[in-house]
Design an enzyme around this catalytic site. Structure first.
Site, PDB file in Angstrom:
ATOM      1  N   HIS A  61       0.838  -1.208   0.000  1.00 26.48           N
ATOM      2  CA  HIS A  61       0.000   0.000   0.000  1.00 26.48           C
ATOM      3  C   HIS A  61       0.873   1.259   0.000  1.00 26.48           C
ATOM      4  O   HIS A  61       0.734   2.134  -0.854  1.00 26.48           O
ATOM      5  CB  HIS A  61      -0.918  -0.031   1.224  1.00 26.48           C
ATOM      6  N   GLU A  62       1.775   1.328   0.952  1.00 24.28           N
ATOM      7  CA  GLU A  62       2.606   2.533   1.064  1.00 24.28           C
ATOM      8  C   GLU A  62       3.526   2.671  -0.140  1.00 24.28           C
ATOM      9  O   GLU A  62       3.800   3.781  -0.600  1.00 24.28           O
ATOM     10  CB  GLU A  62       3.414   2.526   2.371  1.00 24.28           C
ATOM     11  N   HIS A  69       1.702   4.434  -2.904  1.00 20.58           N
ATOM     12  CA  HIS A  69       1.774   5.893  -2.739  1.00 20.58           C
ATOM     13  C   HIS A  69       3.137   6.397  -3.205  1.00 20.58           C
ATOM     14  O   HIS A  69       3.257   7.423  -3.863  1.00 20.58           O
ATOM     15  CB  HIS A  69       1.631   6.283  -1.259  1.00 20.58           C
ATOM     16  N   HIS A 121       3.515   6.697  -6.903  1.00 19.26           N
ATOM     17  CA  HIS A 121       2.797   7.880  -7.387  1.00 19.26           C
ATOM     18  C   HIS A 121       3.681   9.125  -7.233  1.00 19.26           C
ATOM     19  O   HIS A 121       3.726   9.996  -8.091  1.00 19.26           O
ATOM     20  CB  HIS A 121       1.525   8.027  -6.545  1.00 19.26           C
TER      21      HIS A 121
HETATM   22 ZN   LIG Z   1      -2.869   5.224   1.920  1.00 21.46          ZN
END
Ligand SMILES: [Zn+2]
Length: 692
Positions: free
Chosen positions: A471-472, A475, A478
């Site tokens: 998940h991290e 990010h 991105h």
């Molecule tokens: Zn998040």
């Protein structure tokens, strides 16, 4: 420049922040200097504003200098907190808030943006440049530029006070968490806990020169007790300590109590929103988000609740019946739900999170994650030698493409004292084009709170921890793979908050793909692959209690949103909205699990009271619709299909905030998002959806 200014590491330019050289005493003088320089340079710039885009380039250079100094301070305050650092951080915070309020209300600056937007050359700017200018104009309005002087100054006061209150909220949660621990002499009292959790508790005791075992409120320690401890009274004690942190209840009652802060934050946010012409803070929050109205958000959440509540209720009935069958309590209490849930999972799927751990050593997971990212997005990731880090656990990595570096990130994986809980990605440096034409590469922080390595074993992660890491990292991609040249819309900057969880939740999908799992797992001693039976069980258990998890997230989202949407300030004899009453009301409608009367979850809900998620927690669910639907294109064309990977890279990751999120989504998916994939991935298929 005085000697002390020259030797202040925060005022020097570095390729990477000199974390270890930053001392709290440097911080206030550095920012006094930076802010006074920035004010002076801004005035000079506006006396003679350059034509066209050169104005923006100069402004971004001014802001970036401040950001580059603040980012390591703010980061250290989160991961290596100390009293002196905290004081310095809190001394600078109001100065920064003041500076940004001045910028947002600077009429000459506003006029310069308006002139740029109205100039003939504006049409020749590219989409990212035009989006940046339109966001800036919107933000001037949201900073009170249109207000009469008295109200503008009230806006400044409100921003000041709110930033101080939110910082205090977060400190209270950290202090309350650090203050509680429990020492136990023998392992008998911890019966049920797996060996890894016992070893962690032993290590925690040793670090404090204690004998026996030490339990804390760090998430890995808390979760182990709630999931495995056979002693019901112990589970209750730890549960009560955890859910009453920073409140008027529990073992630390009243000592770090966030009650008054919550009330004041809500009142001031409401006043701020009304000052700017919004009916409430939720409307103000949506002014910069993808969702278009408060009704749209509330309808979205009600619709998801309606579709998932029957399944959640059924799951809880099954759990209760199961607990009775194995001589558990007739009625489950809050501290029983995780414990019997794990027992049911083990019985139904012959699988425990604990048995999976040896197959997910960090030494496999990290190369696996990097390999998957490399295959999907054509990048290469290598660890870099680094000095000057903030802790021995921290590491620096480089991302490159075709041999050219394109970004960097820091990784800080393990839970420890004086480190804020949870997991997050934050910006260290933004990618942008410098005025000499060269490119400043992006740098990110990826921070988690995983179970630390024990002795000389590598850290062994649960599958949940693996998912959090993905998940991290989503990010991070991105932020780091952006190709946008302007700081205001580069990486996650300028991305509507309810779309920002798209890449992160998207990347989690690979944690459930057999081919990807094979690349990121292997027994830490024998290197044996994850046995097929365990893989099958893991995939079968994927949607275990998915309905309960879904309604829990909807409960938090609705609480946050209604709190900011329906808030009523105190008026004469009429008190302000009662936060606890609202939360209880929402729970009575959609929660299926018991909650103890002492539960003050909201007092540690830092996402909305100290982070950026106020009237925006729904973003997780909102973006999950986008991420599930985006992933369904991979399901259709192949989860490692290079063409789909390239398309996701080019249409979503590289674009940053340079265009509206819906435009990016449609460019990738070929149509607007549908909720179908999310419900299917969660195993939620309602009768209504089966029958036409
Ligand atoms: Zn998040």
């Amino acid at each position: 420049m005085s000697n002390s200014a020259q030797s202040n590491p925060l005022l020097q330019s570095h390729q990477f922040p000199p974390f270890a050289q930053i001392t709290p005493a440097d911080i206030v003088p550095a920012f006094d200097r930076l802010l006074s320089d920035a004010r002076q340079q801004l005035e000079q710039l506006l006396d003679n504003p350059p034509d066209g885009w050169a104005l923006i380039e100069t402004l971004e250079t001014l802001s970036d200098r401040i950001n580059q100094a603040w980012s390591p301070v703010s980061h250290m305050n989160s991961v290596a907190n100390s009293e002196a650092l905290r004081q310095a951080y809190n001394a600078v915070l109001p100065k920064l808030t003041q500076y940004y309020t001045e910028l947002g209300q600077n009429e000459r600056l506003h006029r310069a943006y308006q002139q740029l937007a109205a100039s003939p050359g504006f049409a020749d700017l590219d989409q990212s440049q035009q989006t940046l200018v339109s966001h800036e104009l919107r933000d001037f309005h949201l900073s009170g530029i249109d207000l009469p002087a008295a109200q503008r100054s009230r806006y400044g006061e409100l921003k000041q006070r709110l930033s101080a209150l939110c910082s205090r909220f977060s400190e209270n949660v950290l202090d309350a968490s650090n203050a509680w621990s429990k020492q136990l002499d023998s392992a008998e009292a911890l019966s049920g806990l797996p060996e890894s959790a016992l070893a962690a508790a032993r290590q925690a005791a040793e670090e404090k020169q204690q004998s026996g075992y030490r339990l804390t409120l760090d998430f890995p320690s808390y979760a182990a007790v709630m999931t495995y401890a056979d002693d019901r009274a112990l589970r209750r004690e730890v549960y009560e300590a955890f859910v009453t942190r920073a409140s008027d209840q529990g073992p630390g009652a009243g000592q770090w109590d966030n009650s008054a802060l919550i009330d004041e934050i809500l009142a001031l946010r409401h006043e701020l929103a009304q000052l700017l012409g919004f009916a409430n803070y939720a409307e103000y929050s949506l002014a910069t988000k993808m969702a278009s109205s408060t009704d749209q958000v509330l309808d979205f959440l009600s619709d998801l609740a309606r579709q998932s509540l029957p399944m959640a209720q059924q799951e809880f009935i099954e759990l209760t019946e199961f607990a009775r069958q194995i001589q558990g309590p007739d009625t489950l209490s809050a501290w029983d739900v995780g414990y019997y849930g794990e027992k049911l999972r083990q019985q139904r799927y012959a699988l425990s999170q604990e048995e999976l751990r040896p197959y997910f050593p960090i030494t496999k997971v990290l190369p696996g994650l990097f390999g998957i990212s490399s295959r999907l997005f054509g990048i290469d990731i290598q660890r870099q030698p680094a000095v000057d880090l903030w802790h021995a656990d921290a590491q620096l990595y480089q991302i490159s493409r075709a041999g050219e570096p394109i970004g960097y990130f820091y990784l800080d994986l393990y839970a420890r004292a004086h480190k804020r809980g949870g997991a997050w990605m934050d910006e260290c440096r933004v990618r942008r084009r410098l005025q000499d034409g060269s490119i400043q590469l992006p740098v990110a922080y990826l921070v988690c709170n995983f179970t630390p390595p024990l002795g000389d074993k590598p850290a062994l992660l649960t599958h949940n921890e693996v998912t959090t890491l993905f998940h991290e990292f989503g990010h991070g991609l991105h932020q780091m793979l952006t190709r946008i040249d302007w700081a205001g819309v580069s990486g996650i900057n300028g991305v509507a908050w309810d779309a920002v969880e798209l890449p992160s939740q998207f990347l989690e999908n690979w944690c459930w793909e057999p081919e990807a799992l094979a690349r990121m797992s292997g027994h830490y001693q024998s290197d044996e692959p994850l046995p097929q039976s365990m893989l099958d069980a893991m995939l079968a258990a994927k949607n275990f209690q998915a309905g309960m998890q879904m309604v829990r997230q909807i409960e938090l989202s609705r609480f946050d949103f209604q709190l900011h949407c329906d808030y009523q300030p105190a008026n004469g004899n009429q008190p302000a909205t009662d936060v606890q009453a609202l939360l209880s009301q929402i729970r009575s409608e959609i929660s299926v699990v018991p909650v103890a009367a002492c539960n003050r979850f909201q007092h540690s809900f830092s996402h909305i009271f100290a982070g950026g998620y106020a009237a925006g927690y729904y973003s997780y669910k909102w973006a999950e619709v986008l991420s599930a639907d985006a992933f369904s294109r991979f399901e259709e064309q192949g989860v490692f299909d290079p063409e789909v990977g390239r398309s996701f890279l080019q249409e979503i990751l590289e674009r940053g905030g340079s265009r509206e999120p819906m435009a990016s989504f449609v460019a990738f998916r070929g149509r607007e998002p549908s909720v179908e994939a999310l419900l299917r991935h969660s195993g939620i298929v309602t009768a209504e959806r089966v029958a036409p």
